[in-house]
Enzyme design. Structure first.
Site, PDB file in Angstrom:
ATOM      1  N   HIS A 119      -7.711  44.845  -9.165  1.00  0.00           N
ATOM      2  CA  HIS A 119      -8.053  44.683 -10.210  1.00  0.00           C
ATOM      3  C   HIS A 119      -6.987  44.883 -11.493  1.00  0.00           C
ATOM      4  O   HIS A 119      -6.146  45.804 -11.214  1.00  0.00           O
ATOM      5  CB  HIS A 119      -9.246  45.671 -10.667  1.00  0.00           C
ATOM      6  CG  HIS A 119      -9.019  46.914 -10.333  1.00  0.00           C
ATOM      7  ND1 HIS A 119      -9.049  47.439  -8.989  1.00  0.00           N
ATOM      8  CD2 HIS A 119      -8.647  48.305 -11.070  1.00  0.00           C
ATOM      9  CE1 HIS A 119      -8.723  48.620  -8.805  1.00  0.00           C
ATOM     10  NE2 HIS A 119      -8.606  49.144 -10.027  1.00  0.00           N
TER      11      HIS A 119
ATOM     12  N   HIS B 199      -6.682  46.546 -15.104  1.00  0.00           N
ATOM     13  CA  HIS B 199      -7.322  47.205 -16.119  1.00  0.00           C
ATOM     14  C   HIS B 199      -6.710  46.539 -17.606  1.00  0.00           C
ATOM     15  O   HIS B 199      -5.620  46.407 -17.821  1.00  0.00           O
ATOM     16  CB  HIS B 199      -6.530  48.791 -16.175  1.00  0.00           C
ATOM     17  CG  HIS B 199      -7.325  49.473 -15.133  1.00  0.00           C
ATOM     18  ND1 HIS B 199      -8.136  50.394 -15.238  1.00  0.00           N
ATOM     19  CD2 HIS B 199      -6.802  49.677 -13.603  1.00  0.00           C
ATOM     20  CE1 HIS B 199      -8.347  50.947 -13.916  1.00  0.00           C
ATOM     21  NE2 HIS B 199      -7.341  50.493 -13.071  1.00  0.00           N
TER      22      HIS B 199
HETATM   23  P1  DGP Z   1      -8.135  52.311 -10.034  1.00  0.00           P
HETATM   24  O1  DGP Z   1      -8.152  53.821  -9.875  1.00  0.00           O
HETATM   25  O2  DGP Z   1      -7.032  51.459 -10.683  1.00  0.00           O
HETATM   26  O3  DGP Z   1      -8.561  51.941  -8.609  1.00  0.00           O
HETATM   27  O4  DGP Z   1      -9.481  51.924 -10.754  1.00  0.00           O
HETATM   28  C1  DGP Z   1     -10.858  51.946 -10.463  1.00  0.00           C
HETATM   29  C2  DGP Z   1     -11.503  51.929 -11.667  1.00  0.00           C
HETATM   30  O5  DGP Z   1     -12.779  51.601 -11.347  1.00  0.00           O
HETATM   31  C3  DGP Z   1     -11.755  53.383 -12.500  1.00  0.00           C
HETATM   32  O6  DGP Z   1     -11.071  53.393 -13.723  1.00  0.00           O
HETATM   33  C4  DGP Z   1     -13.296  53.551 -12.505  1.00  0.00           C
HETATM   34  C5  DGP Z   1     -13.949  52.202 -12.052  1.00  0.00           C
HETATM   35  N1  DGP Z   1     -14.932  52.117 -11.374  1.00  0.00           N
HETATM   36  C6  DGP Z   1     -15.368  52.919 -10.167  1.00  0.00           C
HETATM   37  N2  DGP Z   1     -16.432  52.629  -9.766  1.00  0.00           N
HETATM   38  C7  DGP Z   1     -17.167  51.736 -10.595  1.00  0.00           C
HETATM   39  C8  DGP Z   1     -18.438  51.300 -10.829  1.00  0.00           C
HETATM   40  O7  DGP Z   1     -19.333  51.312 -10.081  1.00  0.00           O
HETATM   41  N3  DGP Z   1     -18.561  50.402 -12.054  1.00  0.00           N
HETATM   42  C9  DGP Z   1     -17.637  50.203 -12.973  1.00  0.00           C
HETATM   43  N4  DGP Z   1     -17.921  49.523 -13.676  1.00  0.00           N
HETATM   44  N5  DGP Z   1     -16.209  50.885 -12.846  1.00  0.00           N
HETATM   45  C10 DGP Z   1     -16.069  51.540 -11.877  1.00  0.00           C
END
Ligand code: DGP
Length: 114
Positions: A100, A102
């Protein structure tokens, strides 16, 4: 690769605040925002990490970045600027193993990151 929470979001098995979608890309607001705007751009076809990407994924990775830029521009952030980040594996701080981008916008970012 194992299934992730993001694959469940792609399949609409769990809810997310989706802000952009096309045939290959989905974008939704981060559950734990680190800026006034914090959106995650993911490919619908899962790649676990940037390290797992291969040359055949180049177009898809480019689409993620261009979708993030188009969204930022549509929201009016192009002049003030914004940050795009891909965390990879442990030291990169990656917690969800579905690649992903950000998009963070709406406040001054700092460098170096912590
Ligand atoms: P990373 O640490 O780069 O793998 O970022 C993962 C991100 O995903 C973190 O900023 C929080 C977000 N995240 C985790 N679980 C969920 C979810 O169930 N829904 C959404 N919208 N975001 C989530």
């Amino acid at each position: 690769m194992t299934d992730t929470i993001f694959a469940k979001i792609v399949r609409r098995e769990i809810p997310a605040d989706i802000v952009y979608e096309d045939d290959e890309v989905l974008a939704f607001r981060d559950l734990n925002p680190q800026a006034p705007v914090h959106v995650l751009f993911i490919p619908k076809r899962a790649i676990a990490t940037l390290d797992d990407a291969v040359p055949g994924d180049a177009a898809l990775l480019g689409k993620l970045l261009l979708a993030a830029a188009a969204y930022a521009r549509a929201q009016g952030f192009e002049k003030d600027g914004y940050r795009t980040v891909i965390n990879t594996n442990g030291h990169g701080g990656q917690t969800v193993f579905h690649i992903h981008v950000h998009l963070l916008a709406g406040r001054q970012m700092h460098w170096p990151p912590g």
